[in-house]
Design an enzyme around this catalytic site. Structure first.
Site, PDB file in Angstrom:
ATOM      1  N   GLU A 180     -12.957   4.447   5.736  1.00  0.00           N
ATOM      2  CA  GLU A 180     -12.991   3.654   6.956  1.00  0.00           C
ATOM      3  C   GLU A 180     -14.115   4.034   7.909  1.00  0.00           C
ATOM      4  O   GLU A 180     -14.380   3.293   8.857  1.00  0.00           O
ATOM      5  CB  GLU A 180     -11.651   3.774   7.656  1.00  0.00           C
ATOM      6  CG  GLU A 180     -11.345   5.210   8.026  1.00  0.00           C
ATOM      7  CD  GLU A 180      -9.874   5.386   8.346  1.00  0.00           C
ATOM      8  OE1 GLU A 180      -9.043   4.820   7.629  1.00  0.00           O
ATOM      9  OE2 GLU A 180      -9.582   6.076   9.312  1.00  0.00           O
ATOM     10  N   ARG A 208      -8.583  -0.927   7.962  1.00  0.00           N
ATOM     11  CA  ARG A 208      -9.591  -0.002   7.453  1.00  0.00           C
ATOM     12  C   ARG A 208      -9.987   0.984   8.544  1.00  0.00           C
ATOM     13  O   ARG A 208     -11.151   1.238   8.798  1.00  0.00           O
ATOM     14  CB  ARG A 208     -10.808  -0.788   6.965  1.00  0.00           C
ATOM     15  CG  ARG A 208     -11.628   0.041   5.978  1.00  0.00           C
ATOM     16  CD  ARG A 208     -12.642  -0.736   5.212  1.00  0.00           C
ATOM     17  NE  ARG A 208     -13.277   0.167   4.262  1.00  0.00           N
ATOM     18  CZ  ARG A 208     -13.986  -0.230   3.228  1.00  0.00           C
ATOM     19  NH1 ARG A 208     -14.153  -1.500   2.986  1.00  0.00           N
ATOM     20  NH2 ARG A 208     -14.529   0.631   2.417  1.00  0.00           N
ATOM     21  N   CYS A 209      -8.970   1.496   9.193  1.00  0.00           N
ATOM     22  CA  CYS A 209      -9.211   2.302  10.381  1.00  0.00           C
ATOM     23  C   CYS A 209      -8.013   3.173  10.588  1.00  0.00           C
ATOM     24  O   CYS A 209      -6.893   2.730  10.535  1.00  0.00           O
ATOM     25  CB  CYS A 209      -9.411   1.372  11.566  1.00  0.00           C
ATOM     26  SG  CYS A 209      -8.976   2.052  13.137  1.00  0.00           S
ATOM     27  N   GLN A 267       0.825  -1.206   0.000  1.00  0.00           N
ATOM     28  CA  GLN A 267       0.000   0.000   0.000  1.00  0.00           C
ATOM     29  C   GLN A 267       0.862   1.260   0.000  1.00  0.00           C
ATOM     30  O   GLN A 267       0.341   2.353  -0.143  1.00  0.00           O
ATOM     31  CB  GLN A 267      -0.910   0.006   1.242  1.00  0.00           C
ATOM     32  CG  GLN A 267      -1.894  -1.145   1.280  1.00  0.00           C
ATOM     33  CD  GLN A 267      -2.705  -1.228   2.554  1.00  0.00           C
ATOM     34  OE1 GLN A 267      -2.862  -2.302   3.114  1.00  0.00           O
ATOM     35  NE2 GLN A 267      -3.241  -0.110   3.031  1.00  0.00           N
TER      36      GLN A 267
END
Lengths: 789, 289
Positions: free
Chosen positions: A743, A373-374, A223
């Site tokens: 998120e 996702r946070c 990523q």
């Protein structure tokens, strides 16, 4: 309603432009790491530990090496010769690449088998014989600091316990005083369970070292390609791999969710082997390896407390965290934030005092934890504040919606300074909750619930009104391994008016190829479909810190807008020259400059760009290119109001999510369709830990659900009909007023669901249930309360 | 899938398949739909040296009524059950079961024969077959033999099918008028094995007395299990709430579930009780139609 400034043809912000990337994805033409085949490529498989904690007595590769195609078995001792057997984690802890003497968790890498094909590599892995001497592991983090507990990190000189760090924020004295004097204090123990991102594509790489040119190309599921290039240079610079000799390419990625931020040992081994033999080496994990060994997320044990008045004014909160990091702290947080942005946990409420503290410990479990996702531990924080807020409402007998309405930070009080030091940029929490209540029919549902309760039926309504904190981040506070967390955009417009734009971020499904093009289209009036977006190749893209924590739109999206504005300034100069007027006489509308009061005297952006290459003013630099590195002045604070309705089968404990209304406020919206898609995905990933997912270990450290047979990832079948909507409160400091959304739903959904289930059982005296809340757990409670037989 | 090395043959006739089984003995494994075997090979829990793929053998995937039996060819897919008009209209218990088996992709490949021959108490068809008192036709080079379902399951992954044999057909006596049947399992999510599953077939006469009761249980015993005492408790009885409750109680008492991530023994027994009651009601409802 979203108003668009550009025409549909230009397709700027607010248009539901179809995703450019989908044409290849839905036709199976995506290009992932495992699609890469290079001449002479070797394959790697990894021998993993069956024990959570053991001494390695011997590694015998004799039988493995007899298998046709197996070329080598690499051990920690081999890597030790090059000082490559250890690597730093992003949190400045250390992690073994391959062990020389001890394994620290089940599924840890023990040796690597190199072979001419994938099948031989796996056969070789089965044939490697490792002799272990198992030791008693530390699994329960609560026992990790016991005086008698074995000290796990004996590799660290002088380390005599399993404590990693202590963190605290807020005004302890003021908070304690309020708690001591408050009418009402509520308290709950909560575990936010260890979960896994479980992206569809597992992790992998092809390390391709060219001995002749001393150059490494690393194709990798990452990523953050640039950050990885720097990390490789830091780890392997001493053997000659300096940063200019490294190219990291992140091809299409099948989901990242934070799990593809860290550097895993497999990557390093693949590089080391390729470096030594001068051939490309491919390593791609299988599903079980991904689930069992790669970084987990969450795993916070939280004691949450709230103090307030009898009539419902929140006065203070206090959170105490025990963080289980496994064998090493391999979190992917900004360096100065060991608990990530947990300090957002004061929530959407206006009160003056809070104190939070955390202690992190080592255990014999896989290292982590990543920001799934946070935005760095926000999920944990939001769960704590939203659960304890409901607990407080229950305690004083006030409707939880009403209690929230009375305690929200008011719209006019922004920018608002939180007791833990954040400055919330903007928000309208009342509007969001009102809209959610209206859509769901809150008053009617409460009536229905009361009637059902009379009949002995179980129905619950749960609310979560969360504040997110994303877009890391301002360089004064945010860095990873010292690199500031700006992000970048480079726009090149070709003579014919078409463009390529490159970014330091990396899409893993977010739709950057579409949304970045829309931002540029908005600013320059060049149709989005004429703008090619490229990411993921460090040789061509400008430096950036990558995509995670909903930071792409707040940082790189802003960079795109600012770079495009630089170009628009240049375009104005060229237009003035072409139209023979002064710059001040020109007015802009998307796609052209025209002379004030004489709209027929105009130059389109395409004409202007062509002139930039063919007829530019004397003294002006030719070409039409701009780059911007955007350093955000503040973070952005998206918010949401979620309401969940559940029905519970009192005989079986089965939970049906009947309704789920999600009203998000992510500021200005670039592409409503993509936002909706992101919200759907995020809500499903919020449903997951609320009702299904948890990595479970037995007391010996064996994982009990290391495959998708038992690690329950919800599917479309389990997902309720998500009802989504928006309020729009732009970020005042962001160039396009956007806040980031990816998120929010993952963060906001779990407490809404948990609150609904607890609400369904609250008349039985239930005040808290740890997620994931399963039928079995509910049935046990119903049985204990005499409801189920 | 990266399995251990194996050899593979896909014969076109049963005779060829029998010959291959004979030739390779214990090294050979039959590949039907593959949705139990291949996951085991992927995880290397199974490493058969030789696979006999029977997918090319014609004439094994029929679903028809004949000579008083519903006859299902062993290679009929779960999806064939889903799509069969005969099954949908006359044997709703199969529709109940097949829609709870895994997901559509698996059901397109997975076979009824394989579901039974795998000998796994967690599979769904065994309980259904127990409730319906099916017979299993097993073929070999020597000919055919028919085994009642009650004598089919020997133990964990062990059945009456010998190494040189192939399960070729399942026969179910066509139930008389007044019969209803139903199946349900509790699962943690779609595609999961049952926390507990219950199959029920009931026949009632004109006066409302039970003349047939078949109750099979999924995943609450080391082998697929018939709830025999529950069946006895219902036979000859009026189908009152009390009689049904008693049958449910006995099923919960007689099963032998073990603790796992789906739940503990207490929970599973309770679920057997709840599901038995619910499925008897559902079967009766269908019997009355």
């Amino acid at each position: 309603m979203i108003r668009c400034k550009t025409s549909k043809e230009i397709g700027g912000m607010g248009h539901s432009v179809k995703r450019k990337e989908d044409a290849r994805f839905i036709q199976g033409k995506g290009h992932y790491v495992d699609d890469i085949h290079l001449p002479g490529m070797l394959h790697m498989d990894i021998v993993r530990s069956p024990y959570a904690y053991a001494k390695i007595k011997s590694i015998n590769a004799e039988e493995a090496l007899k298998i046709p195609g197996v070329l080598a078995v690499v051990t920690g001792k081999d890597l030790e010769k090059y000082n490559l057997h250890w690597m730093p984690t992003l949190m400045s802890d250390t992690q073994m690449v391959l062990p020389t003497d001890t394994v620290m968790y089940q599924a840890q890498e023990v040796a690597a088998v190199i072979a001419t094909d994938r099948y031989a590599a796996r056969d070789g892995k089965e044939a490697v014989i490792v002799e272990y001497e198992p030791m008693k592991p530390v699994i329960d983090p609560h026992k990790s600091l016991d005086p008698g507990a074995p000290v796990l990190r004996t590799d660290k000189p002088g380390k005599n316990d399993n404590h990693i760090w202590h963190w605290e924020v807020g005004d302890k004295t003021a908070t304690e005083k309020i708690f001591a004097e408050a009418d009402v204090v509520v308290k709950e123990q909560m575990h936010i369970p260890r979960i896994h991102v479980a992206s569809i594509e597992t992790c992998g790489c092809v390390a391709d070292y060219d001995k002749v040119n001393n150059h490494l190309t690393m194709y990798m599921t990452t990523q953050a390609p640039h950050a990885i290039r720097t990390v490789i240079a830091l780890v392997a610079g001493h053997v000659g791999l300096t940063e200019e000799k490294i190219r990291v390419v992140s091809p299409d990625i099948g989901g990242g969710f934070g799990g593809k931020v860290p550097v895993y040992p497999g990557y390093v081994i693949a590089i080391a082997v390729s470096f030594l033999v001068g051939k490309p080496v491919k390593w791609v994990e299988d599903r079980s390896e991904n689930l069992q060994a790669d970084s987990f997320a969450r795993d916070y044990h939280i004691t949450a407390e709230m103090a307030g008045t009898k009539d419902g004014k929140i006065l203070a909160t206090r959170f105490k965290i025990l963080a289980d990091h496994g064998y090493t702290d391999a979190s992917a947080n900004p360096s100065k934030f060991p608990t990530g942005l947990f300090s957002i946990g004061t929530g959407s409420y206006d009160y003056g005092a809070a104190f939070m503290e955390a202690d992190a410990v080592y255990t014999n479990k896989p290292p982590g934890g990543v920001a799934y996702r946070c935005s760095f531990r926000v999920t944990e924080a939001v769960h704590a504040i939203e659960r304890i807020t409901d607990r407080f409402a229950f305690e004083i007998g006030k409707d939880p919606a009403q209690l929230r309405m009375e305690n929200f930070i008011k719209k006019e009080d922004f920018p608002w300074k939180s007791p833990t030091g954040w400055t919330y940029d903007s928000g309208d929490y009342h509007a969001g909750l009102l809209k959610a209540m209206e859509v769901v029919g809150y008053e009617e549902l409460r009536k229905e619930q009361a009637e059902k309760r009379e009949r002995g039926e179980l129905m619950g309504i749960g609310i979560s009104t969360f504040t997110e904190i994303v877009g890391a981040g301002p360089s004064r506070d945010f860095d990873i391994l010292g690199i500031k967390m700006f992000d970048s955009a480079e726009i090149r417009v070709h003579p014919t008016g078409k463009a390529i734009a490159r970014f330091g971020t990396k899409s893993q499904g977010q739709g950057h190829e579409t949304t970045y093009a829309q931002i540029i289209a908005e600013e320059l009036g060049i149709p989005a479909e004429h703008i090619q977006v490229e990411e993921g190749d460090t040789d061509t893209a400008p430096y950036g810190l990558g995509t995670y924590a909903s930071r792409s739109t707040p940082t790189a999206g802003a960079a795109a807008a600012v770079a495009a504005r630089k170009l628009r300034d240049k375009a104005r100069k060229i237009a003035a020259y072409l139209l023979e007027v002064s710059e001040e006489d020109l007015e802009w509308e998307p796609g052209k400059f025209f002379v004030k009061g004489a709209p027929e005297k105009a130059k389109t952006i395409q004409e202007i760009v062509f002139a930039a290459y063919t007829n530019h003013p004397l003294g002006m630099e030719a070409g039409f290119e701009a780059t911007h590195y955007y350093d955000p002045p503040n973070l952005t604070f998206p918010s949401g109001a979620y309401i969940c309705v559940v029905d519970i089968d009192k005989e079986t404990g089965e939970i049906k999510v009947r309704r789920f209304v999600a009203i998000d406020d992510c500021g200005n919206i670039i592409n409503p369709m993509i936002v909706q898609g992101q919200v759907h995905g995020g809500l499903t990933q919020g449903l997951a830990p609320a009702m299904y997912e948890q990595l479970i270990y037995d007391e010996d450290g064996n994982i009990l659900n290391g495959t998708f047979m038992d690690y329950l990832v919800p599917t479309a079948v389990e997902s309720p009909n998500w009802e989504t909507g928006h309020t729009v409160t732009p970020s005042p400091h962001h160039p396009i007023g956007a806040k980031g959304v990816g998120e929010s739903p993952t963060v906001g959904a779990p407490p809404a669901i948990a609150n609904a289930i607890v609400d369904a059982l609250s008349h039985l005296g239930v005040t808290h249930i740890d997620i994931p809340i399963t039928p079995f757990k509910v049935w046990k409670i119903l049985k204990e309360k005499g409801v189920a037989q | 899938m990266i399995p251990a090395p194996f050899d593979y043959a896909a014969p076109n006739t049963l005779a060829e398949a029998f010959a291959l089984l004979e030739q390779h003995g214990d090294d050979a494994k039959i590949l039907a739909g593959g949705h139990s075997l291949i996951p085991m090979m992927k995880l290397r829990f199974a490493s058969p040296a030789f696979l006999v793929d029977i997918n090319n053998i014609p004439g094994l995937s029929y679903i028809r009524e004949e000579d008083g039996y519903l006859r299902i060819g062993a290679m009929a897919r779960e999806a064939d059950l889903d799509h069969s008009e005969l099954i949908r209209s006359r044997y709703p218990i199969f529709t109940d079961a097949s829609k709870l088996i895994a997901d559509p992709q698996v059901r397109n490949m997975g076979t009824i024969g394989g579901n039974i021959a795998h000998g796994d108490a967690a599979n769904d068809h065994p309980a259904v077959m127990l409730a319906m008192r099916a017979e299993v036709v097993i073929s070999s080079a020597e000919g055919q033999r028919t085994v009642p379902i009650d004598e089919f399951f020997y133990g964990f992954y062990m059945t009456a099918v010998q190494q040189n044999e192939i399960l070729t057909e399942i026969r179910i006596p066509i139930p008389p008028a007044g019969t209803g049947n139903a199946y349900h399992k509790l699962e943690r999510k779609v595609g999961d094995y049952a926390t507990a599953g219950v199959a029920v077939q009931i026949t009632v006469d004109g006066k409302g007395f039970c003349t047939y009761a078949g109750i099979g249980l999924t995943n609450v015993n080391p082998t697929p299990m018939r709830a025999a005492r529950s069946e006895e408790a219902l036979l000859g009885q009026k189908m009152t709430e009390e009689a049904i409750a008693e049958a449910a109680r006995l099923a919960a008492e007689d099963c032998n579930p073990s603790d796992d991530l789906r739940g503990d023994e207490e929970y599973k027994r309770a679920m057997v009780g709840v599901l038995t009651r619910r499925m008897i009601h559902k079967a009766l409802e269908r019997a009355r139609r």
